[in-house]
Design an enzyme around this catalytic site. Structure first.
Site: not given
Length: 507
Positions: A264, A339, A373
């Site tokens: 990321e 995301k 993440c």
């Protein structure tokens, strides 16, 4: 040729392809007579369709591999090109042959540099394995020999190519693709003036070959993962960073990885090139490079024949910033995963907004998903993916402290167990003091498996040394997942009580 326009497809040649095939062969082989006649190609396609392979880009044929079956004992010994055909120019295909013979591999001149020849060679090798044949044989032209014929013998020329003192576009390529020179063939193709009539007899051995009475079952399907635990470091330009990216892609491709994975915000050091007083402006500055990284990493995916998970980068869309990961397939196509859950820091300092769609992507190496993440800490997303056949979940992450890292790690391991899939986590390490809010990193990248007898006792296939830049590789057996789904010690996917609970999409 722009990588943005590429859409490559590998398939078998059909009889209606002959006009395109003729045009391509005429263009590539003007010095040795151009294309085979139509009746020759159509007979070959009819008798051995599996061996006639082409690459096309948006419907245009750009690469071709023609192949026949032969007896190994006959064609591993001296022969000429004419021994492969009869008086009517019919190429002789032996349906009971125990080896493949490579007739031609050719790439359109406009598409050279994308390593498409390697892809065709790999397709031949896979065909050899699938058919359980002993080897691939080929007579290889030595097209630069005419430049050295007055000073070197053919054997000396071949040795010079082998030592990389001489470059030969065909022989150098074949040696790089694991073929060995078995012998020199004289008068192989007399009209080939560039090779002065000589050729090499090349051989690639199928080490998985077994006599038919010893075959126990189908081959296991393995996928090799390569991930880079990325060192954050100060850089002076985007070109410098892209060179670093290509270095790692090249390394992972050299180990024949099917996927290359980045962390990321791996290109966050570029924010050090702008004013850090307003973080919102710095992240928008970084977003200005995202399109270039996407395009160039897509070109790397094609050129190095590897699918790339691009970590994540900020995307500015209609003045809204998203955190986006791209899947750059090796066929030239690109997908994106935004995301979904953004962290308090991303909301507060960078004003990033979350996406609203999660999906499973089909690739030539399995069904994959990407959770960036924080997203992996929400089990609903993994469960939605599992319902769509997820096999490998990629988790590019950035964490600053060990406790933050452990949240990601433990949740990733849970996703592997509950969804009966592999999970690959990939993070960054080192210090980046010149970039506000990204000054420290903590990571230990890893590959996790489900927890059952077919997998490691701790369900960890591979992991890096914490806080050290390095590559990690792991081979994932997708057939073991199928066995687990049906006959595992526990079968999480089958045993879910959908009669009392379920996860559904609202869109």
């Amino acid at each position: 040729m722009s990588p943005d326009d590429l859409h490559l497809q590998l398939r078998n040649i059909r009889k209606e392809d002959y006009p395109q095939l003729k045009a391509l062969m005429d263009k590539v082989y003007p010095d040795i007579g151009g294309a085979w006649g139509e009746h020759t190609i159509l007979k070959l396609v009819k008798e051995f369709p599996e061996g006639q392979i082409c690459l096309e880009d948006n419907g245009q044929m750009v690469g071709v591999a023609l192949t026949v079956r032969v007896k190994y004992a006959r064609f591993s010994n001296p022969h000429t090109y004419d021994d492969l055909m009869d008086a009517r120019e019919n190429i002789l295909n032996d349906r009971k042959g125990d080896a493949l013979y490579g007739l031609d591999v050719l790439i359109h001149p406009d598409y050279r540099g994308f390593r498409l020849g390697r892809r065709l060679y790999d397709a031949r090798k896979e065909l050899c394995r699938q058919m359980n044949l002993k080897a691939i044989l080929a007579g290889g032209r030595i097209v630069n020999f005419h430049k050295y014929a007055d000073e070197l013998t053919p054997g000396q020329y071949i040795e010079g190519v082998h030592r990389r003192e001489i470059y030969d576009p065909i022989l150098t390529f074949q040696l790089a693709n694991d073929f060995t020179v078995k012998r020199l063939l004289g008068k192989y193709l007399p009209e080939d003036k560039r090779s002065v009539g000589f050729a090499t007899l090349l051989e690639w051995n199928n080490f998985l070959y077994e006599p038919s009475d010893n075959i126990l079952g189908s081959r296991i399907r393995n996928v090799r993962i390569g991930a880079v635990q990325w060192q954050m470091r100060e850089i002076d330009s985007v070109e410098e960073m892209l060179k670093q990216v290509e270095y790692f892609v090249d390394a992972m491709s050299s180990y024949q990885s099917d996927f290359a994975v980045f962390p990321e915000f791996f290109n966050a050091p570029l924010m050090g090139l702008t004013d850090q007083s307003r973080q919102k402006d710095a992240i928008r500055f970084l977003a200005g490079y995202t399109d270039r990284f996407k395009r160039e990493m897509s070109q790397m995916a094609v050129s190095y024949n590897i699918n790339i998970i691009t970590g994540s980068m900020p995307l500015d869309e209609d003045d809204v910033i998203y955190n986006v990961s791209y899947l750059c397939r090796r066929d030239g196509t690109i997908e994106e995963q935004r995301k979904i859950h953004v962290t308090p820091h991303e909301k507060r300092d960078w004003v990033i907004e979350g996406g609203n769609h999660v999906q499973v992507f089909d690739t030539d190496a399995g069904k994959i998903g990407i959770l960036i993440c924080y997203d992996v800490e929400f089990p609903e997303l993994g469960r939605l993916m599992a319902a769509e056949g997820l096999e490998i979940l990629f988790v590019p992450f950035w964490t600053d402290t060990r406790n933050a890292y452990l949240r990601v790690r433990h949740c990733a391991q849970a996703r592997a167990v509950e969804n009966e899939c592999y999970v690959v986590t990939c993070g960054s390490v080192g210090n980046l003091p010149q970039v506000e809010s990204l000054d420290v990193q903590y990571a230990q990248s890893a590959v996790f498996s489900p927890s059952d007898f077919a997998f490691p006792y701790d369900a960890i296939l591979a992991e890096t040394t914490p806080n050290t830049e390095q590559l990690i590789f792991s081979d994932l057996n997708l057939d073991e997942l199928r066995y687990l789904h049906h006959e595992g010690s526990v079968t999480n996917l089958k045993d879910r009580r959908t009669d009392i609970y379920e996860v559904t999409r609202k869109w």
